[in-house]
Design a protein around this motif. Sequence first.
Motif, PDB file in Angstrom:
ATOM      1  N   ASP A 114       0.819  -1.269  -0.040  1.00  0.00           N
ATOM      2  CA  ASP A 114      -0.118   0.219   0.106  1.00  0.00           C
ATOM      3  C   ASP A 114       0.904   1.268   0.048  1.00  0.00           C
ATOM      4  OD1 ASP A 114      -1.573   2.252   0.486  1.00  0.00           O
ATOM      5  OD2 ASP A 114      -2.806   1.124   2.180  1.00  0.00           O
ATOM      6  N   CYS A 115       0.890   1.925  -1.106  1.00  0.00           N
ATOM      7  CA  CYS A 115       1.782   3.120  -1.338  1.00  0.00           C
ATOM      8  C   CYS A 115       1.003   4.437  -0.783  1.00  0.00           C
ATOM      9  CB  CYS A 115       2.202   3.294  -2.562  1.00  0.00           C
ATOM     10  SG  CYS A 115       3.056   2.063  -3.130  1.00  0.00           S
ATOM     11  N   GLY A 116      -0.246   4.401  -0.377  1.00  0.00           N
ATOM     12  CA  GLY A 116      -0.792   5.499   0.257  1.00  0.00           C
ATOM     13  C   GLY A 116      -1.636   6.196  -0.787  1.00  0.00           C
ATOM     14  N   GLU A 117      -2.509   7.278  -0.552  1.00  0.00           N
ATOM     15  CA  GLU A 117      -3.431   7.759  -1.624  1.00  0.00           C
ATOM     16  C   GLU A 117      -4.307   6.845  -2.237  1.00  0.00           C
ATOM     17  OE1 GLU A 117      -1.202  10.959  -3.455  1.00  0.00           O
ATOM     18  OE2 GLU A 117      -0.039  11.446  -1.657  1.00  0.00           O
ATOM     19  N   ASP A 118      -4.303   5.746  -1.781  1.00  0.00           N
ATOM     20  CA  ASP A 118      -5.179   4.998  -2.546  1.00  0.00           C
ATOM     21  C   ASP A 118      -4.395   4.126  -3.796  1.00  0.00           C
ATOM     22  OD1 ASP A 118      -7.483   3.411  -2.162  1.00  0.00           O
ATOM     23  OD2 ASP A 118      -8.531   4.837  -3.703  1.00  0.00           O
ATOM     24  N   TRP A 119      -3.275   4.052  -3.745  1.00  0.00           N
ATOM     25  CA  TRP A 119      -2.167   3.503  -4.769  1.00  0.00           C
ATOM     26  C   TRP A 119      -1.644   2.347  -4.041  1.00  0.00           C
ATOM     27  CZ3 TRP A 119      -1.640   4.804  -9.743  1.00  0.00           C
ATOM     28  CH2 TRP A 119      -2.124   6.090 -10.267  1.00  0.00           C
ATOM     29  N   SER A 120      -1.669   1.302  -4.983  1.00  0.00           N
ATOM     30  CA  SER A 120      -1.063   0.078  -4.389  1.00  0.00           C
ATOM     31  C   SER A 120      -0.403  -0.706  -5.462  1.00  0.00           C
ATOM     32  CB  SER A 120      -1.980  -1.050  -3.777  1.00  0.00           C
ATOM     33  OG  SER A 120      -2.879  -1.606  -4.597  1.00  0.00           O
ATOM     34  N   VAL A 121       0.787  -1.846  -5.257  1.00  0.00           N
ATOM     35  CA  VAL A 121       1.481  -2.524  -6.111  1.00  0.00           C
ATOM     36  C   VAL A 121       1.711  -3.695  -5.681  1.00  0.00           C
ATOM     37  CG1 VAL A 121       2.969  -0.236  -7.091  1.00  0.00           C
ATOM     38  CG2 VAL A 121       3.667  -1.602  -5.343  1.00  0.00           C
ATOM     39  N   TYR A 163       4.173  -7.496 -12.235  1.00  0.00           N
ATOM     40  CA  TYR A 163       3.877  -6.291 -11.636  1.00  0.00           C
ATOM     41  C   TYR A 163       2.734  -5.925 -11.914  1.00  0.00           C
ATOM     42  CZ  TYR A 163       5.277  -1.686 -10.427  1.00  0.00           C
ATOM     43  OH  TYR A 163       5.449  -0.344  -9.781  1.00  0.00           O
ATOM     44  N   GLU A 164       1.931  -5.320 -11.035  1.00  0.00           N
ATOM     45  CA  GLU A 164       0.668  -4.492 -11.137  1.00  0.00           C
ATOM     46  C   GLU A 164       0.588  -3.064 -10.456  1.00  0.00           C
ATOM     47  OE1 GLU A 164      -2.608  -6.882  -9.869  1.00  0.00           O
ATOM     48  OE2 GLU A 164      -1.785  -8.865 -10.890  1.00  0.00           O
ATOM     49  N   VAL A 165       0.006  -2.248 -11.089  1.00  0.00           N
ATOM     50  CA  VAL A 165      -0.159  -0.867 -10.245  1.00  0.00           C
ATOM     51  C   VAL A 165      -1.781  -0.759 -10.286  1.00  0.00           C
ATOM     52  CG1 VAL A 165       0.291   1.410 -10.414  1.00  0.00           C
ATOM     53  CG2 VAL A 165       2.117  -0.159 -11.172  1.00  0.00           C
ATOM     54  N   TRP A 166      -2.220  -0.307  -8.898  1.00  0.00           N
ATOM     55  CA  TRP A 166      -3.563  -0.143  -8.799  1.00  0.00           C
ATOM     56  C   TRP A 166      -3.724   1.238  -8.244  1.00  0.00           C
ATOM     57  CZ3 TRP A 166      -7.521  -3.605  -9.628  1.00  0.00           C
ATOM     58  CH2 TRP A 166      -7.013  -4.905 -10.194  1.00  0.00           C
ATOM     59  N   GLN A 167      -4.699   1.735  -8.682  1.00  0.00           N
ATOM     60  CA  GLN A 167      -5.602   2.982  -7.974  1.00  0.00           C
ATOM     61  C   GLN A 167      -7.030   2.794  -7.480  1.00  0.00           C
ATOM     62  OE1 GLN A 167      -5.916   6.663 -10.061  1.00  0.00           O
ATOM     63  NE2 GLN A 167      -5.579   7.954  -8.086  1.00  0.00           N
ATOM     64  N   GLY A 168      -6.894   2.371  -6.131  1.00  0.00           N
ATOM     65  CA  GLY A 168      -8.278   1.961  -5.769  1.00  0.00           C
ATOM     66  C   GLY A 168      -8.409   0.601  -6.306  1.00  0.00           C
ATOM     67  N   ASP A 169      -9.777   0.545  -6.654  1.00  0.00           N
ATOM     68  CA  ASP A 169      -9.673  -0.710  -7.263  1.00  0.00           C
ATOM     69  C   ASP A 169      -9.980  -0.880  -8.760  1.00  0.00           C
ATOM     70  OD1 ASP A 169     -12.166   0.546  -7.840  1.00  0.00           O
ATOM     71  OD2 ASP A 169     -13.600  -0.813  -6.999  1.00  0.00           O
ATOM     72  N   LEU A 170      -9.131   0.052  -9.520  1.00  0.00           N
ATOM     73  CA  LEU A 170      -8.761   0.120 -10.956  1.00  0.00           C
ATOM     74  C   LEU A 170      -7.322  -0.269 -11.063  1.00  0.00           C
ATOM     75  CD1 LEU A 170     -10.958   3.082 -11.801  1.00  0.00           C
ATOM     76  CD2 LEU A 170     -11.639   0.936 -12.247  1.00  0.00           C
TER      77      LEU A 170
END
Length: 174
Positions: A114-121, A163-170
């Motif tokens: 969880d990278c904060g601001e609703d971003w995750s990898v 490798y995946e990058v997510w913002q919220g559930d997108l």
Amino acid sequence: MTIWRIMILVLMIGVTLLGTEALLKGEEVAQSSPTQSSPTLQAPAKTVSDFPSPVQGKPLRVAGEYYSSEMATMLFHPGTDFAQAEGAVIRVKHEGRVTYAGPDPFLGIKVEVDCGEDWSVIYGGLKNLRVKEGEWVQVNQAIGQIGYYPDIFGDIEQTHLHYEVWQGDLVQIP
């Protein structure tokens, strides 16, 4: 008027009067007057470009739709698979909190951050994990090594990092 319409109306009035920050925190946010100026430095909002590839490997499959010859249909792939030698050390490119570190039925062993601001990898296809759930990771910290897990659809037989990058559930496509 249905209960849902009433709830939406109350929410809209609350946002208008108090602001979204107050509603999320459950308190009133003080409005600053033009005479009170307190300069605050705020980091710019993150974008997908803030999440570069953690490796230099050749992309074997990119995020998005693709045709699976094994299943004879179109599938959606939420990440990018980068060719990597087995045992290559994987390092995070963005600090954050490890929300999961362990087995995954599709990705072998994975680490979610969880990278904060609703971003995750998400980093998949790992072995020899060097982090645990709940730990804080810093930029360039080693989280594990590339392991071998067969692609579930039979299209990729080479060792690789997923490798995946997510913002919220997108899912985001870098």
